[in-house]
Enzyme design. Structure first.
Site, PDB file in Angstrom:
ATOM      1  N   LYS A 109      -2.788  -2.767  15.178  1.00 19.28           N
ATOM      2  CA  LYS A 109      -3.505  -1.819  13.942  1.00 19.28           C
ATOM      3  C   LYS A 109      -4.641  -1.073  14.853  1.00 19.28           C
ATOM      4  O   LYS A 109      -4.657   0.260  14.461  1.00 19.28           O
ATOM      5  CB  LYS A 109      -3.985  -2.337  12.649  1.00 19.28           C
ATOM      6  CG  LYS A 109      -3.114  -3.373  12.074  1.00 19.28           C
ATOM      7  CD  LYS A 109      -1.915  -2.417  11.428  1.00 19.28           C
ATOM      8  CE  LYS A 109      -2.375  -1.561  10.469  1.00 19.28           C
ATOM      9  NZ  LYS A 109      -1.190  -0.663   9.716  1.00 19.28           N
ATOM     10  N   TYR A 162      -1.391  -8.890  15.732  1.00 21.22           N
ATOM     11  CA  TYR A 162      -1.195  -7.777  14.423  1.00 21.22           C
ATOM     12  C   TYR A 162      -2.765  -7.063  14.467  1.00 21.22           C
ATOM     13  O   TYR A 162      -2.582  -5.899  14.351  1.00 21.22           O
ATOM     14  CB  TYR A 162      -1.257  -8.566  13.163  1.00 21.22           C
ATOM     15  CG  TYR A 162      -1.426  -7.766  11.821  1.00 21.22           C
ATOM     16  CD1 TYR A 162      -0.412  -6.935  11.583  1.00 21.22           C
ATOM     17  CD2 TYR A 162      -2.603  -7.604  11.306  1.00 21.22           C
ATOM     18  CE1 TYR A 162      -0.536  -5.844  10.603  1.00 21.22           C
ATOM     19  CE2 TYR A 162      -2.894  -6.804  10.096  1.00 21.22           C
ATOM     20  CZ  TYR A 162      -1.714  -5.934   9.707  1.00 21.22           C
ATOM     21  OH  TYR A 162      -1.855  -5.223   8.777  1.00 21.22           O
ATOM     22  N   ILE A 219       0.834  -1.134  -0.142  1.00 25.58           N
ATOM     23  CA  ILE A 219      -0.086   0.030  -0.078  1.00 25.58           C
ATOM     24  C   ILE A 219       0.908   1.262   0.148  1.00 25.58           C
ATOM     25  O   ILE A 219       0.611   2.084  -0.616  1.00 25.58           O
ATOM     26  CB  ILE A 219      -0.914   0.060   1.274  1.00 25.58           C
ATOM     27  CG1 ILE A 219      -1.987  -1.229   1.152  1.00 25.58           C
ATOM     28  CG2 ILE A 219      -1.747   1.342   1.255  1.00 25.58           C
ATOM     29  CD1 ILE A 219      -2.822  -1.032  -0.003  1.00 25.58           C
TER      30      ILE A 219
END
Length: 313
Positions: free
Chosen positions: A182, A178, A26
């Site tokens: 985030k 994870y 990204i």
């Protein structure tokens, strides 16, 4: 809101942006799309060779792209001030936006740590960007309206922070850790804007996410990344629900460039938050919880060793 053409973002020739992790995924497509505006785009990366490869690729797709590499290792907190000092040495007097994109995603045990002894995903994805924001504060404040754009993840929607075990020392499950890293980033992004408003700062903080972004639906950018015909064919059925990383970068780019974007907003893909043109989304309640955010903020400032105001006074 004004109309927005994701394929033709507005000119930003007089502006300077930093994209952390701009050499892949990204981050790469965010940097490529920002480069089309004429802006000076720094690719933050700890690997100079990968950054140079990404820069060459972007230049092959964007004529006249203005790109530089910034050495940046978010897993080494002691190095971040020196990285920002490099911007000063290069004569960068202001930063119009930083895109907090770089991240680590591990699929399997064992639990790993940064140089500073923090769990690798939480330490890199959240704490590294938390500390980087502190050192970038003067450059962001020097811009007319500086922006901090934090790149979150759809995975954070189903997670909740364990404030008693932020670093997963008692119960380490990679995918959950994870998702929580985030979530910590996104919670930080919303809390940062509230604090910036309270301080009367001209800087705003916005959160964006790419939705569902698959490699198999992503255009090839050799040698940065290659999607084979077979991979694309196998991924086609998923295109009904998700998209590639080029499309996934568009909500991030809009959060950086659109003059109608306001601090504290969340931007993502239009269709179920997974694919489609960028749009503003409601902020999930657990990401806007001020009690959780304040405790996370205090813990983060202590772990990183910086003042809680992050230099925005």
């Amino acid at each position: 809101m004004t109309s927005w053409n994701a394929a033709r973002p507005p000119s930003a020739e007089d502006r300077t942006f930093l994209v952390t992790g701009g050499n892949a995924g990204i981050g790469y497509f965010t940097a490529e799309q920002l480069a089309t505006t004429g802006a000076l785009v720094f690719l933050g990366s700890r690997d100079r060779a990968k950054a140079d490869t990404a820069i060459a690729s972007i230049r092959s797709h964007v004529s006249g792209a203005r790109l530089r590499h910034l050495p940046l290792d978010l897993a080494d907190l002691s190095s971040l001030k020196a990285s920002v000092d490099t911007l000063d040495a290069l004569g960068v007097g202001r930063l119009d936006a930083v895109v907090h994109n770089a991240g680590v995603a591990l699929d399997d045990p064992p639990r790993r740590e940064t140089r500073d002894g923090h769990e690798l995903m939480f330490g890199t994805n959240h704490l590294g960007h938390f500390a980087l924001t502190r050192w970038l504060a003067p450059l962001l404040t020097a811009a007319p309206v500086g922006r901090v754009v934090t790149v979150g993840s759809f995975a954070a929607r189903s997670e909740r922070l364990d404030l008693a075990d932020l670093q997963s020392t008692r119960d380490y499950r990679p995918k959950r850790t994870y998702g929580r890293s985030k979530l910590a980033q996104m919670t930080f992004g919303f809390a940062l804007d509230r604090r910036l408003r309270a301080a009367g700062s001209t800087v705003i903080s916005v959160v964006a996410h790419p939705g569902g972004a698959l490699d198999g639906l992503t255009p090839s950018r050799p040698p940065v990344s290659v999607t084979t015909p077979g991979e694309r064919l196998r991924a086609l059925p998923a295109a009904l629900l998700v998209q590639g990383k080029e499309a996934g970068a568009r909500p991030v780019v809009r959060a950086v460039l659109d003059p109608d974007v306001r601090g504290g907003e969340l931007w993502g893909p239009r269709v179920f938050g997974l694919r489609g043109a960028p749009r503003r989304e409601p902020v999930p309640e657990h990401m806007a919880d001020r009690g959780v955010a304040d405790r996370l903020w205090s813990a983060s400032a202590e772990l990183v060793g910086v003042d809680a105001d992050l230099g925005f006074r």
